[in-house]
Structure formats: structure tokens, C-alpha cells
Write an enzyme that holds these catalytic residues in place. Structure first.
Site, PDB file in Angstrom:
ATOM      1  N   GLU A 221       1.729   3.812   2.488  1.00 29.15           N
ATOM      2  CA  GLU A 221       2.447   3.017   4.350  1.00 29.15           C
ATOM      3  C   GLU A 221       4.192   2.942   3.945  1.00 29.15           C
ATOM      4  O   GLU A 221       5.022   2.246   4.363  1.00 29.15           O
ATOM      5  CB  GLU A 221       1.505   1.824   4.278  1.00 29.15           C
ATOM      6  CG  GLU A 221       0.118   1.740   3.944  1.00 29.15           C
ATOM      7  CD  GLU A 221      -0.481   1.058   4.202  1.00 29.15           C
ATOM      8  OE1 GLU A 221       0.130  -0.371   4.529  1.00 29.15           O
ATOM      9  OE2 GLU A 221      -1.475   0.427   4.473  1.00 29.15           O
TER      10      GLU A 221
ATOM     11  N   ARG B 117      -2.997   4.192  -2.605  1.00 29.04           N
ATOM     12  CA  ARG B 117      -3.336   3.004  -1.663  1.00 29.04           C
ATOM     13  C   ARG B 117      -2.596   2.013  -2.526  1.00 29.04           C
ATOM     14  O   ARG B 117      -1.920   1.292  -2.405  1.00 29.04           O
ATOM     15  CB  ARG B 117      -4.310   3.413  -0.859  1.00 29.04           C
ATOM     16  CG  ARG B 117      -4.172   1.610  -0.712  1.00 29.04           C
ATOM     17  CD  ARG B 117      -6.016   1.306   0.258  1.00 29.04           C
ATOM     18  NE  ARG B 117      -6.048  -0.549   0.220  1.00 29.04           N
ATOM     19  CZ  ARG B 117      -6.533  -1.197   1.288  1.00 29.04           C
ATOM     20  NH1 ARG B 117      -5.272  -0.585   2.478  1.00 29.04           N
ATOM     21  NH2 ARG B 117      -6.886  -1.888   1.782  1.00 29.04           N
TER      22      ARG B 117
ATOM     23  N   GLU C  67       0.920  -4.642  10.981  1.00 29.47           N
ATOM     24  CA  GLU C  67       0.858  -3.067  10.913  1.00 29.47           C
ATOM     25  C   GLU C  67       1.384  -2.381  11.970  1.00 29.47           C
ATOM     26  O   GLU C  67       1.236  -2.429  13.181  1.00 29.47           O
ATOM     27  CB  GLU C  67      -0.858  -3.302  11.327  1.00 29.47           C
ATOM     28  CG  GLU C  67      -1.322  -4.175  10.500  1.00 29.47           C
ATOM     29  CD  GLU C  67      -2.106  -2.898   9.212  1.00 29.47           C
ATOM     30  OE1 GLU C  67      -1.575  -2.083   9.639  1.00 29.47           O
ATOM     31  OE2 GLU C  67      -3.141  -3.494   9.002  1.00 29.47           O
TER      32      GLU C  67
ATOM     33  N   HIS D 272       0.530  -1.637  -0.065  1.00 32.03           N
ATOM     34  CA  HIS D 272       0.633  -0.041   0.359  1.00 32.03           C
ATOM     35  C   HIS D 272       0.903   1.563   0.046  1.00 32.03           C
ATOM     36  O   HIS D 272       1.924   1.644   1.115  1.00 32.03           O
ATOM     37  CB  HIS D 272      -0.168   0.128   0.869  1.00 32.03           C
ATOM     38  CG  HIS D 272      -2.122  -1.252   0.739  1.00 32.03           C
ATOM     39  ND1 HIS D 272      -2.411  -1.810   2.141  1.00 32.03           N
ATOM     40  CD2 HIS D 272      -2.477  -1.784  -0.197  1.00 32.03           C
ATOM     41  CE1 HIS D 272      -2.891  -2.684   2.064  1.00 32.03           C
ATOM     42  NE2 HIS D 272      -3.424  -2.693   0.547  1.00 32.03           N
TER      43      HIS D 272
ATOM     44  N   HIS E 193       2.667  -3.360   6.501  1.00 30.81           N
ATOM     45  CA  HIS E 193       2.241  -2.845   6.293  1.00 30.81           C
ATOM     46  C   HIS E 193       1.783  -1.754   7.750  1.00 30.81           C
ATOM     47  O   HIS E 193       2.779  -2.132   8.594  1.00 30.81           O
ATOM     48  CB  HIS E 193       0.810  -2.845   5.862  1.00 30.81           C
ATOM     49  CG  HIS E 193       0.077  -4.146   5.170  1.00 30.81           C
ATOM     50  ND1 HIS E 193      -0.785  -3.747   4.104  1.00 30.81           N
ATOM     51  CD2 HIS E 193       0.108  -5.233   4.759  1.00 30.81           C
ATOM     52  CE1 HIS E 193      -0.886  -4.445   2.761  1.00 30.81           C
ATOM     53  NE2 HIS E 193       0.337  -5.510   2.952  1.00 30.81           N
TER      54      HIS E 193
END
Ligand code: 0X9
Ligand code: ZN
Length: 309
Positions: free
Chosen positions: A69, A120, A271, A66, A193
């Protein structure tokens, strides 16, 4: 040389990958498997003491699936740095072969620098849509695992558009090619991510656990603990669990579910930290602490994976 005080443009990141491969040609091989939709070279590094000849367990880490990020990229390059430039844990290269792919989506990443910081997806154009042309496919919805069944939107303007078919994007196909080549030895896959401080594991489409659920959970906890020990406590503690339960939405076609479905035993969406409405835009002052604490987690995860498989 490459520093961790600011975010870099694609050119600078690519120069770094080139130079590491050149300086450490005994262990590092630069792979350029294809070009992106907009014609940029796709680049990843294979790091191995014997050019993947002895069948060691393989660990694969990728970032910037993405585009917005940004913190994921220095996190992956820092792993490169610790494996070949500032080696304090030589066992990690004795025991494992590594694939490090910092920028899965270079077109999107470049777009976040020059036009839309919050972009994104990829930048491909769907020829089938008349009128308003919307670009891009969500790579993390484009893999062939329960593709387009949940957590997607069929409209190409959507940020979670899964594409017209699985693997419609060259960027997705290159990640698949890495799984194809290495899935027999691959023991750990980390799809990096941001944001939210989480280690997420399959299955994402319905919240059920794989038959490796207990191992996935224990290695996830090990990584989170290692991070917590070093953490400067600017951010919440990592949570570890099934994707759908921890993140509380279902999704299909993700790379980490796909990897697990083809036999990679330990497969996570990571994440990284971030907070609030500006969560994707992590201030550069946090790059250093985040990359160092995250590397501690990844190294701990690698070691535990090596004991299990
Ligand atoms: O929705 C996503 O693709 C990921 N979150 S993000 O904010 N980085 O976009 C979460 C993916 C969850 N993991 C899997 N579906 N395996
Ligand atoms: Zn993401």
C-alpha cells in the site's frame, strides 16, 4: 530533497526522516525503538514543541502496515512536511503532540520493491511449518483484540495469517509500545491503508458500535468533507462508517480496534483512494493530489478531536 512525483525506496524515506530530525531538532525527535525481523531499523518521529512535556493531546498516524500500500507512506511523510517544513497551520503544533510512523513494515516494503510488488505481510518465517515455507504475518490481524476470531486464516501461507499468537511480530510490538506510552493522552489514531476511499471505525470483528460511535462518525464525516472540498474528483467520494458495515467483511486483531479497546477515543482505519484491479498500484501522478487532500482531512480531524477531548 524529498519529492512527491514518485514512490521512494526505504533508504530514501529513512534519509528524509533523519534529515528532518536533524534540521528541526527543536521540535522533531527520531525514535529507533527496535529492528525489524530482517534487521532493519524501525523509525518513527515524535513532533512536539516541548518534547511531550506538557501533556498535550497526542495524534498518532502510521502507514505501510501492509507493504504493497505504497501511497500510505508519502501520505504520512506529507504530514511531517506540513507540521515542520511548510507550516501554514501553526496551531496544529501549538495544540497537539504528534507521532508519525511512515513505514511500520519496512521488510515487507523492501520486498515489494525487489521481488513481489503485491506483498502484504511481514517477512518472518514460521519455524513450525515443515515442507513449503511461507513467510509473513498480517500485522493488521496480529494485535490482541479478539485475536484470530474472525477474518483470519490459520495457514501461514495466507495473506491474512494472524501469527501464532498476538504480538508475535516485532513490528506489531513497536506499534503497541507507542500505544502503551501515549494512550492516556492519545485522542486520535489514524492507521493509513489503501485502497477504497473510506474512514472506518470500530468494531471490526462484529459490526457493533462502540459507545463513542456518534463521535467517531462525526469526526469521520468532518475528515471526509474536508477531503471532498479539495478533491480533484478522480476517485469516488469517501465513505464513513463502521468497518464491518462499510467494507463488508469482519476482521479481528487490527490496530485500530486495539487502540480503541485500550481507550483511544477516535481510532480509524483510513483507506486512501485507488481503483480497480490495480488499486494498490496508484500511478505516481496521483501522489500529490492524494497527499494534499488527505492532509486537509487529517488536519480537520485533528482540530475537531481537539474540540471534543
Ligand atoms: O483488511 C484489512 O486489514 C484492511 N483493508 S486492507 O485492504 N488495507 O488490507 C481493513 C481493516 C479494517 N479495519 C479494521 N479491521 N479495524
Ligand atoms: Zn491495508
Amino acid at each position: 530533497s524529498f519529492n512527491y512525483d514518485k514512490y521512494h525506496t526505504l533508504d530514501v524515506i529513512y534519509e528524509y526522516l533523519d534529515s528532518v530530525a536533524q534540521k528541526h531538532s527543536d521540535t522533531v525527535k527520531l525514535v529507533t525503538p527496535a529492528t525489524s525481523y530482517e534487521g532493519r531499523t524501525l523509525k518513527y518521529l515524535k513532533i512536539s514543541k516541548d518534547n511531550f512535556q506538557s501533556g498535550k493531546p497526542v495524534i498518532f498516524i502510521d502507514g505501510a502496515t501492509h507493504a504493497r500500500e505504497w501511497i500510505t507512506i508519502p501520505t504520512v511523510t506529507y504530514a511531517i512536511h506540513k507540521l515542520v517544513e511548510n507550516v501554514t497551520e501553526p496551531d496544529l503544533l501549538d495544540k497537539f503532540d504528534w507521532i508519525l510512523y511512515p513505514v511500520v513494515n519496512p521488510d515487507g516494503y523492501e520486498h515489494t520493491h525487489v521481488k513481489e510488488r503485491m506483498w502484504r505481510k511481514t517477512r518472518s518465517t514460521d519455524q513450525h511449518v515443515a515442507g513449503k515455507i511461507c513467510r509473513g504475518v498480517d500485522i493488521n490481524r496480529n494485535f490482541d483484540f479478539e485475536w484470530n476470531t474472525v477474518g483470519t486464516e490459520s495457514h501461514p501461507c495466507s495473506d491474512i495469517f494472524p501469527g501464532r499468537k498476538p504480538f508475535s511480530e516485532v513490528e506489531t510490538r513497536v506499534v503497541r509500545s507507542i500505544f502503551n506510552e501515549h494512550h492516556q493522552n492519545m485522542i486520535l489514531y489514524l492507521s493509513v491503508h489503501s485502497f477504497g476511499s473510506m474512514f472506518l471505525y470500530p468494531w471490526s470483528n462484529n459490526g457493533s458500535l462502540s459507545d463513542r460511535g456518534l463521535q467517531l462518525h462525526m469526526v469521520g464525516i468532518r475528515m471526509a468533507d474536508a477531503i471532498h472540498e479539495l478533491s480533484l474528483k478522480h476517485f469516488p467520494r469517501y465513505r464513513v462508517g463502521n468497518t464491518a458495515l462499510v467494507i463488508d467483511y469482519f476482521s479481528s486483531g487490527s490496530s485500530s480496534d486495539y487502540a480503541h479497546s485500550i481507550g483511544v477515543p477516535l481510532s480509524y482505519t483510513v483507506e486512501l483512494p485507488g481503483r480497480g484491479s490495480k488499486g494498490f498500484v496508484l500511478h505516481p501522478r496521483y501522489i500529490k493530489p492524494v497527499v494534499t487532500e488527505t492532509w486537509a482531512g487529517f488536519a480537520a480531524g485533528a482540530r475537531m478531536a481537539g474540540q471534543l477531548f
